[in-house]
Design an enzyme around this catalytic site. Structure first.
Site, PDB file in Angstrom:
ATOM      1  N   ARG A 131     -10.497   5.089  -2.298  1.00  8.97           N
ATOM      2  CA  ARG A 131     -10.047   4.245  -1.176  1.00  8.97           C
ATOM      3  C   ARG A 131     -10.199   5.028   0.119  1.00  8.97           C
ATOM      4  O   ARG A 131      -9.318   5.801   0.488  1.00  8.97           O
ATOM      5  CB  ARG A 131      -8.578   3.862  -1.361  1.00  8.97           C
ATOM      6  CG  ARG A 131      -8.305   2.859  -2.466  1.00  8.97           C
ATOM      7  CD  ARG A 131      -6.821   2.504  -2.478  1.00  8.97           C
ATOM      8  NE  ARG A 131      -6.519   1.334  -3.258  1.00  8.97           N
ATOM      9  CZ  ARG A 131      -6.023   1.351  -4.499  1.00  8.97           C
ATOM     10  NH1 ARG A 131      -5.809   2.506  -5.103  1.00  8.97           N
ATOM     11  NH2 ARG A 131      -5.758   0.222  -5.121  1.00  8.97           N
ATOM     12  N   GLU A 156     -12.593  -9.603  -5.377  1.00  6.96           N
ATOM     13  CA  GLU A 156     -11.169  -9.699  -5.053  1.00  6.96           C
ATOM     14  C   GLU A 156     -10.761 -11.110  -4.660  1.00  6.96           C
ATOM     15  O   GLU A 156      -9.590 -11.372  -4.423  1.00  6.96           O
ATOM     16  CB  GLU A 156     -10.836  -8.743  -3.898  1.00  6.96           C
ATOM     17  CG  GLU A 156     -11.087  -7.295  -4.246  1.00  6.96           C
ATOM     18  CD  GLU A 156     -10.756  -6.365  -3.109  1.00  6.96           C
ATOM     19  OE1 GLU A 156      -9.677  -5.765  -3.114  1.00  6.96           O
ATOM     20  OE2 GLU A 156     -11.606  -6.211  -2.203  1.00  6.96           O
ATOM     21  N   HIS A 175       0.815  -1.208   0.000  1.00  7.38           N
ATOM     22  CA  HIS A 175       0.000   0.000   0.000  1.00  7.38           C
ATOM     23  C   HIS A 175       0.850   1.260   0.000  1.00  7.38           C
ATOM     24  O   HIS A 175       0.386   2.316  -0.418  1.00  7.38           O
ATOM     25  CB  HIS A 175      -1.019  -0.035   1.130  1.00  7.38           C
ATOM     26  CG  HIS A 175      -2.170  -0.920   0.770  1.00  7.38           C
ATOM     27  ND1 HIS A 175      -2.224  -2.242   1.126  1.00  7.38           N
ATOM     28  CD2 HIS A 175      -3.248  -0.700  -0.017  1.00  7.38           C
ATOM     29  CE1 HIS A 175      -3.308  -2.781   0.612  1.00  7.38           C
ATOM     30  NE2 HIS A 175      -3.950  -1.874  -0.091  1.00  7.38           N
ATOM     31  N   CYS A 197     -10.529  -2.273 -11.294  1.00  8.90           N
ATOM     32  CA  CYS A 197      -9.878  -1.112 -10.662  1.00  8.90           C
ATOM     33  C   CYS A 197      -8.524  -1.438 -10.029  1.00  8.90           C
ATOM     34  O   CYS A 197      -7.989  -0.632  -9.282  1.00  8.90           O
ATOM     35  CB  CYS A 197     -10.795  -0.460  -9.635  1.00  8.90           C
ATOM     36  SG  CYS A 197     -11.144  -1.499  -8.213  1.00  8.90           S
ATOM     37  N   ASN A 202      -5.511  -6.449  -7.865  1.00  5.86           N
ATOM     38  CA  ASN A 202      -4.314  -6.623  -7.024  1.00  5.86           C
ATOM     39  C   ASN A 202      -4.512  -7.802  -6.084  1.00  5.86           C
ATOM     40  O   ASN A 202      -3.650  -8.666  -5.946  1.00  5.86           O
ATOM     41  CB  ASN A 202      -4.039  -5.373  -6.192  1.00  5.86           C
ATOM     42  CG  ASN A 202      -3.978  -4.117  -7.031  1.00  5.86           C
ATOM     43  OD1 ASN A 202      -3.702  -4.204  -8.223  1.00  5.86           O
ATOM     44  ND2 ASN A 202      -4.256  -2.977  -6.437  1.00  5.86           N
ATOM     45  N   ASP A 203      -5.680  -7.807  -5.435  1.00  5.40           N
ATOM     46  CA  ASP A 203      -5.952  -8.921  -4.534  1.00  5.40           C
ATOM     47  C   ASP A 203      -6.346 -10.166  -5.318  1.00  5.40           C
ATOM     48  O   ASP A 203      -5.893 -11.267  -5.015  1.00  5.40           O
ATOM     49  CB  ASP A 203      -7.057  -8.538  -3.543  1.00  5.40           C
ATOM     50  CG  ASP A 203      -6.480  -7.813  -2.338  1.00  5.40           C
ATOM     51  OD1 ASP A 203      -5.473  -8.307  -1.794  1.00  5.40           O
ATOM     52  OD2 ASP A 203      -7.006  -6.755  -1.950  1.00  5.40           O
TER      53      ASP A 203
HETATM   54  C1  PEP Z   1      -7.287  -4.396  -5.451  1.00  2.00           C
HETATM   55  O1  PEP Z   1      -7.137  -5.300  -4.628  1.00  2.00           O
HETATM   56  O2  PEP Z   1      -7.045  -4.522  -6.664  1.00  2.00           O
HETATM   57  C2  PEP Z   1      -7.759  -3.073  -5.015  1.00  2.00           C
HETATM   58  C3  PEP Z   1      -8.087  -2.153  -5.890  1.00  2.00           C
HETATM   59  O3  PEP Z   1      -7.770  -2.850  -3.682  1.00  2.00           O
HETATM   60  P1  PEP Z   1      -6.450  -2.522  -2.828  1.00  2.00           P
HETATM   61  O4  PEP Z   1      -5.307  -2.451  -3.771  1.00  2.00           O
HETATM   62  O5  PEP Z   1      -6.706  -1.260  -2.103  1.00  2.00           O
HETATM   63  O6  PEP Z   1      -6.361  -3.721  -1.923  1.00  2.00           O
HETATM   64 MG    MG Z   2      -7.912  -5.046  -2.635  1.00  2.00          MG
END
Ligand code: PEP
Ligand code: MG
Length: 754
Positions: A473, A608, A366, A679, A631-632
């Site tokens: 976020r 996710e 993050h 996203c 991402n997750d």
């Molecule tokens: C993701 O997981 O792709 C996402 C957009 O959330 P974050 O990156 O804040 O976990």
């Molecule tokens: Mg995420």
């Protein structure tokens, strides 16, 4: 007088003489010559030589007593070559009675050294950095005694400190001042962009200006007082952390163990006895720990050595009175250099930073996301940069290539500035299509939204040409504070976000904490695997107070305007239903209080976890919209931690399995007319974004700086053709479609982003 005492006196006498040399005016070469002379004399050896690194791979004989003086600055060896090269390469002492018969011995006729049988070589190293090698030799065939070796280690350490303080600066590459040469670091890209600025160290280095002391009693007392102060502070930290995060407790326990370690204390006391100052004794132990860190591969041991390193830093700060606050002023255009940094600390610096360079870090963390939100170029894994960089140094950060130029020379500066100019040109090009749609050659229109998290992101809505905010976020607002924000504060802030958005859609994602997003004011959880632990909606549902407070703040902020709410990390239908029930309760409460309710309320979920892609049809019918958090999703799909560079990089987003999975999600959403977007960070990478769009993803949300490049890419493409290329590649059985997609883009002369 015992033999040992005699020896101690000698070592102090030797250090005392070294100090006089250091105090005298003079050139670096003169000093080195005097030093080799007096070491040979004090140790009763025929030869004493100092070899310093000329470049990373080459050692140069820089001063000698006893070898042929003509070989000074002539004799060189590669790292690992001969006994001297061996000492340098492994950072370990070589002590032998019969040098010529040692493995790797290299005869150097120009020095005339074959007649010397005994050889003692010691690394001159400082905090894990090898600076050179100190050698003493004698004709008598004997191994040096432990006491002698220890004395010479102290001498080598003092030489390292002297080198750091610039005592050996002079003509020639090997005698150039430290931390003045250009240095290049190859890391990985964390956030694209090229910027130029000046170094700002997150944790400034402690400088030891007095390595030698002549009152060991006083130094001993100083050490004891400092260690006592350290123990008290560690105990206090431990008390404060009780019942908290297990990992933090483990680190603190390790601190306590080291702070009470008799071996550590004894070694430092012995070094003081040999003539070092208290801080130099601490730093010598720290250098040893760093050198071991280089060799050790066991993760647990490495972490403990890291702990010892941190503890030594604390002790040095106590001894020198040099705190994190050094009084230094942040330079203009600061580029932050740190070993690692958390998202909250990074947010503290905010937009004042021009660039960020980390020795560790990860693209999926993050902190990287914050850097991206702030559009600050980030390079991670720039090894040893914290040891090399000094506050104020000129630095150029190439976030595209993951390269950092420290103290660059003129040609690099010119080339880098050209690159920055090209970047600006590209930005101008993107600006020219800002108000045009992301419409492909075959007529598909892709909606491009932006991700945000700070009020400061909102101006980018206009400048980037984003059509809306596809992901806000909300946790960033929680991370930048040191206490839980109040409902009124949040509501005012969300209201400002909606005002700044001038009526365009903003998707507010409810609090996504846990994993690496740890709020300083909430008890950290002791979890073996936080990424798969109690995070996001799981926390919200188990402790609904904060979730409800946030939902109320959102409802109030909307005050009659439309509101879009998205729940993170929904892994099963029931979680979505439970979250919606919470929203229903909050809404009912607002109505009962007579507050205006939103004009229109859209509620969606993030996809996710793979599980939710296989949820019952009913989920797809009920959910207002879905947004893929790539991402997750990717980390769980491949079982590859997004924060672990070693495993993360193994799996390409354009891997056939992942793309097939995405395609399946698109199909399910189409079947049920569920609006879908993507996203995750991959939506901002032009090639990936184009592939998603080709597979039917018609909304992509990304950081603002990516909108231009992604739009430019889509406008040059025939998406149906690209889809056929992806399918054809998949049918050939390849692992990733990337090579064939890249060939296709090249064949079509698509201009790739700068
Ligand atoms: C993701 O997981 O792709 C996402 C957009 O959330 P974050 O990156 O804040 O976990
Ligand atoms: Mg995420």
């Amino acid at each position: 007088m015992t033999g040992q005492e005699t020896h101690k006196t000698n070592s102090r006498q030797l250090l005392g003489r070294l100090r006089s040399v250091m105090a005298e005016e003079g050139e670096g070469q003169e000093r080195l010559d005097q030093i080799t002379h007096l070491i040979a004399e004090e140790t009763h050896c025929e030869v004493c030589s100092v070899y310093l690194f000329r470049d990373e791979e080459t050692l140069e004989l820089c001063a000698t007593e006893g070898l042929n003086p003509d070989s000074v600055h002539q004799t060189r060896m590669k790292l690992g070559e001969g006994l001297v090269g061996r000492v340098a390469k492994y950072g370990k002492v070589v002590n032998t009675a019969d040098a010529p018969s040692e493995k790797g011995f290299r005869y150097m006729p120009e020095t005339g050294e074959e007649i010397f049988s005994s050889f003692l070589g010691l690394p001159i190293q400082r905090l894990g950095e090898n600076l050179g090698v100190l050698v003493v030799q004698s004709k008598t065939a004997r191994e040096f005694a432990d006491e002698e070796v220890e004395t010479m280690e102290v001498v080598a350490m003092v030489l390292a400190e002297m080198a750091e303080l610039g005592a050996f600066v002079g003509e020639g590459a090997a005698l150039s001042a430290r931390h003045t040469q250009p240095a290049l670091f190859h890391g990985h890209s964390g956030q694209e962009g090229a910027e130029e600025g000046h170094v700002w160290l997150h944790e400034p280095r402690v400088v030891v200006t007095n390595p030698i002391a002549d009152d060991p009693q006083r130094e001993m007392e100083r050490l004891h007082e400092a260690v006592e102060a350290l123990r008290v502070s560690v105990d206090q930290m431990l008390d404060g952390a009780k019942g908290g995060d297990a990992e933090q407790m483990q680190v603190l326990e390790a601190y306590r163990m080291f702070a009470n370690s008799k071996g550590w204390m004894r070694r430092m006391e012995e070094d003081i006895g040999r003539g070092l100052s208290a801080e130099a004794a601490v730093e010598k132990e720290q250098s040893t720990a760093r050198a071991r860190m280089e060799q050790v591969t066991d993760q647990y041991l490495r972490e403990r050595l890291h702990d010892l390193d941190d503890l030594s830093n604390r002790l040095l700060r106590i001894l020198t009175g040099q705190g994190a606050e050094t009084g230094a002023e942040m330079p203009a255009n600061p580029v932050l250099i740190a070993r690692n940094i958390g998202p909250a600390e990074l947010l503290d610096y905010g937009r004042s930073l021009k660039g960020i360079v980390l020795e560790e870090g990860s693209v999926g963390s993050h902190a990287a996301i914050v850097a991206r939100a702030l559009a600050i170029p980030l390079v991670i894994h720039a090894e040893k940069i914290t040891t090399e960089a000094l506050n104020g140094d000129h630095i150029m950060v190439d976030g595209d290539q993951g390269v950092v130029h420290l103290r660059p020379d003129e040609s690099v500066v010119a080339a880098f500035r050209d690159k920055m100019a090209m970047h600006t040109e590209a930005l101008e090009r993107y600006a020219s299509i800002r108000d045009k749609p992301a419409k492909s050659l075959d007529g598909h229109v892709v909606k491009l939204d932006m991700n945000a998290g700070l009020m400061a992101d909102l101006p980018s809505l206009d400048s980037s040409g984003a059509e809306g905010v596809g992901l806000f976020r909300t946790e960033l607002q929680f991370l930048i504070r040191n206490k839980m924000p109040r409902r009124g504060e949040l509501s005012a802030l969300y209201g400002q976000v909606m005002d700044a958005a001038h009526g365009v859609r903003v998707v507010f994602r409810t609090l996504d904490i846990g994993s690496d997003k740890v709020l300083p004011y909430m008890t950290a959880q002791d979890e073996p695997n936080p990424a798969m632990g109690w995070r996001a909606i799981r926390v919200g549902l188990d402790k609904p107070g904060v979730l409800r407070m946030q939902l109320q703040a959102l409802l109030r902020a909307a005050a009659g305007r439309p509101l879009v709410v998205m729940f993170p990390f929904i892994a099963q239908f029931e979680e979505y239903k439970a979250a919606v029930r919470q929203l229903g309760k909050a809404l009912a409460r607002e109505r009962a209080l007579g507050h205006p309710v939103p004009l229109d309320l859209q509620v969606g979920a993030m996809l996710e976890t793979p599980s939710i892609a296989f949820a019952p049809d009913k989920f797809f019918e009920e959910v207002g919209f879905l947004s893929i958090g790539g991402n997750d999703l990717k980390q769980f799909f491949f079982a590859a931690d997004r924060e672990n560079e070693r495993v993360r990089r193994r799996y390409d987003t354009l891997n056939v399995s992942f793309l097939s999975f995405i395609e399946r999600i698109v199909e399910r959403c189409r079947e049920h007319e569920t609006p879908l977007s993507f996203c995750g960070e991959d939506a901002g990478r032009p090639v990936e974004a184009a592939c998603f769009a080709a597979l039917g993803m018609d909304t992509l949300s990304m950081r603002p700086a990516s909108i231009g490049p992604v739009k430019s890419m889509i406008r040059q493409l025939n998406l149906s053709e690209l889809r056929d290329v992806i399918h054809a590649a998949r049918d050939t059985g390849v692992q990733s479609v990337r090579p064939m997609v890249m060939d296709y883009l090249k064949e079509k002369n698509v201009t790739m982003p700068a």
